[in-house]
Design an enzyme around this catalytic site. Structure first.
Site: not given
Ligand code: GUN
Length: 293
Positions: A54, A98, A121
């Site tokens: 990311k 995350q 998110d």
């Molecule tokens: N864990 C798995 N997919 C995601 C996501 O799209 N965002 C976040 N923050 N954690 C995740």
């Protein structure tokens, strides 16, 4: 007939390029670039890789990323305090915590703490509530579900009036995908581990979204001829020809399904690349909203 392969890598690259151009324009006009704070707790290898990816993709489009790597045993109050500081920081437009968090932490309480305007998110319960309600719109569409919808739209799939079947009801994918399809006027069925006759449902689907986390579970005989099949699954399959000993496959048995479907996403190269592209778009959107305040 062999299905049209939906190229997520190419569609994600187009979106990333659009974001890059918009970030350049924002910098030129407002002398401001969007900022994304990433919060990683502990050292889960998959989470560490995702956060690194990311941050790399942010750099590619000119979004500043601010990384916070926290110890596995961080107390709940300290994590919530950090989120509070990020909420107050005008240089931070998006906050990404995350998931999953280590077991001692209350994930729901942490997500509740994120400022709605920075919830790139789209996991805040109020945001999900707005997504669920008729006549309301979320501030941010959760990234993977958003990617699924963009893949369908860019592939010319007619959503309105279609029969859509979603396999899986997770908070991150299955549930929000189902709500988005419903908002787009599909008739939606959600199937899950307790569904009695899965194939009877999937065979009716004009749009089939597989997000159930079971390797190659959807086979060609479960697919309606001509259907659009979107595979959100990422699973490891042993493959001695690969250096690491495995390759990635989806929740759909690609080889048999592609002979029946009208359009299908591959794994890798389908939904996967879209998730980060939509995160970049959401972060840009957050910055645009903050400039408009
Ligand atoms: N864990 C798995 N997919 C995601 C996501 O799209 N965002 C976040 N923050 N954690 C995740």
């Amino acid at each position: 007939m062999t299905a049209k392969i939906i190229d997520g890598t190419s569609i994600a690259a187009d979106i990333q390029e659009e974001v890059k151009i918009a970030v350049e324009a924002m910098q030129a006009t407002h002398n401001y670039v969007p900022g994304l704070a990433t919060v990683l707790v502990g050292e889960n290898p998959a989470s560490t890789t995702y956060v690194r990816m990311k941050q790399k993709r942010c750099a590619e489009v000119g979004i500043r990323s601010i990384g916070h790597n926290l110890p596995e045993d961080i107390p709940q109050e300290d994590l919530e305090e950090l989120v509070g500081d990020l909420n107050a920081d005008p240089e931070v437009n998006g906050i990404l915590v995350q998931l999953p968090l280590p077991g001692h932490l209350d994930e729901e309480a942490v997500l509740n703490t994120i400022d709605l305007g920075k919830d790139v998110d789209g996991f805040h319960p109020v945001n999900i509530g707005r997504l669920a309600m008729k006549g309301r719109n979320p501030l941010f569409i959760p990234c993977t579900p958003y990617g699924v919808m963009v893949l369908l739209e860019k592939s010319g799939v007619e959503i309105s009036g279609s029969e859509a079947v979603v396999l899986g009801r997770s908070n991150i994918v299955g549930l929000p995908v189902a709500m988005l399809l419903q908002k787009a006027n599909a008739t939606v069925t959600i199937c899950h581990s307790r569904t009695k006759d899965l194939a009877a449902h999937t065979r009716e689907a004009d749009i089939l979204v597989a997000a159930i986390g079971r390797r190659e579970m959807v086979t060609g005989d479960m697919v309606k001829p001509g259907a659009a099949v979107i595979d959100v699954g990422i699973n490891q399959k042993e493959d001695p020809t690969k250096k690491r000993g495995y390759r990635l496959v989806g929740d759909v048995d690609f080889e048999s399904a592609k002979e029946v479907a009208g359009a299908i996403t591959p794994v890798p190269g389908g939904v996967g690349p879209m998730t980060i592209a939509m995160l970049l778009k959401n972060t840009l959107h957050a910055a645009e909203m903050s400039l408009a305040d």
